[in-house]
Design an enzyme around this catalytic site. Structure first.
Site, PDB file in Angstrom:
ATOM      1  CG  ASP A 174      -2.076  -0.937   1.101  1.00 55.97           C
ATOM      2  OD1 ASP A 174      -2.493  -1.194  -0.048  1.00 55.97           O
ATOM      3  OD2 ASP A 174      -2.563  -1.432   2.133  1.00 55.97           O
TER       4      ASP A 174
HETATM    5  O1  IFM Z   1      -1.454  -5.736   1.300  1.00 56.46           O
HETATM    6  C1  IFM Z   1      -1.691  -4.833   2.349  1.00 56.46           C
HETATM    7  C2  IFM Z   1      -2.978  -5.227   3.018  1.00 56.46           C
HETATM    8  O2  IFM Z   1      -4.045  -5.157   2.122  1.00 56.46           O
HETATM    9  C3  IFM Z   1      -3.277  -4.344   4.221  1.00 56.46           C
HETATM   10  N1  IFM Z   1      -2.180  -4.344   5.126  1.00 56.46           N
HETATM   11  C4  IFM Z   1      -0.895  -3.963   4.538  1.00 56.46           C
HETATM   12  C5  IFM Z   1      -0.544  -4.848   3.337  1.00 56.46           C
HETATM   13  C6  IFM Z   1       0.791  -4.395   2.708  1.00 56.46           C
HETATM   14  O3  IFM Z   1       0.777  -3.034   2.392  1.00 56.46           O
END
Ligand code: IFM
Length: 479
Positions: free
Chosen positions: A171
């Site tokens: 993210d």
């Molecule tokens: O892939 C994401 C997930 O959707 C939410 N927590 C963080 C992860 C990595 O950024």
């Protein structure tokens, strides 16, 4: 499924706490988390589809209903709604997201979960089941899978890799509509490989051909544009700026594409060994493998949002737990059982029963991340329970370490274990039949099945075909 191995801490996770963690994560998604609450009011697409990997064997019918819900959260252009609201979702009538709201990885996770469901249950007709898209039209599940691939082909950039869009799995990378992600390029390779297998199963030679052509082009682009002399780049921004390259002062290597180069089948054995050795050298710590290195201290958060976290935490160079299972799987694929297990134990909660002061989190639950070397709290884990870590940890333990792999025609046994394990036992139900499996490894090898005897009859491969299965089955596996 239960195990009896030489490692009692492994058994306590595998038989009890990890399945429980899986069910909690599946049931609550991220909704009960203090960190995520308020941010979303439905099922996040990527997390939900991955969470299912941990419960398909225990609640297959309920999981199928959830899976169908998520498939109907796919839009007719092949991308996914970022969030599916389980009670309000209205397939066929939803408003499609704006172009800048799609995430490039979302629908790619269907290629892990849908075949796993079909292999677990033997319900091959599921590929022919017609389900609506979120906004309009309908298709078979096989057709939904094709559109997921098409979405990333349609949203590819100038190096031939899927565009980052609003986010790929990480993210914190700001790739934008036209920046490209090598991580999703490897997911796309995995998707194409999986689509080829399904097309063979369903006897669809034209579909197989279509995917093979795309796979060949993608492989060429990956070697031409993603290799950075010792590891794979993480991404390109539209203006050509590289992420995860030796040219970068910070975060010059990211973990995510490296194990997926192996899992997707892109690298051969020698390339995989070198790549994973390099991961070990650059990213491995006492408590697991870091998501990137060096940590980000100066880079503008408009480029990598991870800079907003303290170094050594979360996406800023922590030991991100979700990714650990991918490295375990990659090591097991190339047959290095000692290494796979060493990595597995490093993030296994019960391995911290006697030093909980280091991990600082319940020693029976997976967490989102562990503080890494650059943090003053090195070794401390944070955000327990609702993380994709649980399902990947379970899936890799069951299928890649213990090697019990449901397949379309039966149950494949392909362990990859530490050489010190001379014997272990597994009990499992598969399509209503009971299995009691003993694996003997007197020569202390890490991978390779020499012989399988089921109910007194020797088999010629490591697949136990469905026709040989009785209500109760005694299986001896010799490595
Ligand atoms: O892939 C994401 C997930 O959707 C939410 N927590 C963080 C992860 C990595 O950024």
């Amino acid at each position: 499924m239960t195990s009896e191995t030489p490692d009692k801490e492994f058994d306590s996770m595998f038989n009890m706490w990890n399945p429980y963690n899986n069910l909690m994560t599946y049931a609550w998604s991220r909704a009960a988390s203090l960190v995520y609450s308020g941010e979303r009011d439905g099922l996040g697409y990527r997390d939900t589809v991955q969470d299912m990997l941990g419960v398909l064997h225990s609640i297959p019918d309920e999981a199928r209903e959830r899976l169908e819900l998520m498939i109907t959260g796919q839009v007719s252009n092949g991308g996914a709604m970022p969030v599916v609201k389980p009670f309000a979702h209205n397939p066929g009538k939803e408003k499609a997201p704006d172009e800048n709201e799609y995430r490039s990885d979302d629908c790619m996770w269907l290629f892990n979960t849908i075949p796993s469901y079909v292999k677990e249950t033997g319900n091959i007709n599921f590929y022919y089941k017609v389900l609506p898209y979120a906004d309009k039209d309908e298709d078979t599940v096989f057709g939904h899978l094709k559109r997921a691939i098409q979405f990333n082909l349609d949203h590819s950039g100038k190096h031939g890799f899927p565009c980052g869009l609003s986010a790929d799995w990480n993210d914190c990378l700001v790739l934008g509509q036209d920046g490209e992600t090598t991580f999703v390029a490897f997911q796309l390779r995995y998707a194409l490989k999986t689509y080829i297998e399904i097309a063979e199963l369903l006897d669809k030679p034209e579909e197989k051909n279509w995917a093979e052509n795309h796979l060949k082009i993608l492989d060429e682009n990956l070697e031409k544009h993603a290799w950075d002399s010792e590891w794979y780049l993480r991404a390109y921004r539209a203006d050509g700026l590289k992420f995860g390259s030796k040219e970068c002062n910070e975060a010059s290597i990211f973990l995510e594409p490296q194990p997926w180069a192996v899992i997707s089948g892109h690298t051969n054995l020698e390339q995989s060994q070198k790549l994973l050795d390099f991961v070990n050298k650059r990213l491995s710590t006492d408590y697991g493998i870091m998501i990137c290195d060096p940590p980000i201290e100066k880079t503008d958060p408009k480029v990598i949002k991870a800079r907003l976290f303290n170094k050594g935490m979360k996406e800023n160079a922590s030991i991100f737990q979700h990714t650990q299972g991918w490295v375990v799987a990659a090591e097991a694929i190339i047959g290095r059982g000692d290494k796979a297990y060493e990595y597995y134990r490093k993030f296994m909660p019960s391995a911290y029963n006697t030093n909980a002061e280091i991990r600082q989190t319940e020693p029976y639950v997976y967490a989102q991340f562990t503080n890494s070397t650059s943090s003053p709290r090195y070794g401390a884990s944070r955000l327990p329970w609702l993380s994709g870590t649980a399902s990947w940890a379970y899936y890799t333990a069951a299928q890649f370490i213990l090697g019990v792999q449901p397949d379309y025609d039966g149950l494949k046994i392909d362990p990859c274990i530490p050489s010190a394990w001379k014997e272990y036992k597994v009990k499992r139900k598969f399509r209503g039949k009971a299995f009691s499996i003993i694996v003997k490894n007197e020569n202390g090898i890490q991978k390779g099945v020499k012989k399988i005897i089921i109910n007194g009859e020797e088999l010629f491969s490591n697949l136990i075909p469905f026709e040989k299965m009785k209500e109760n089955n005694e299986v001896l596996v010799v490595m």
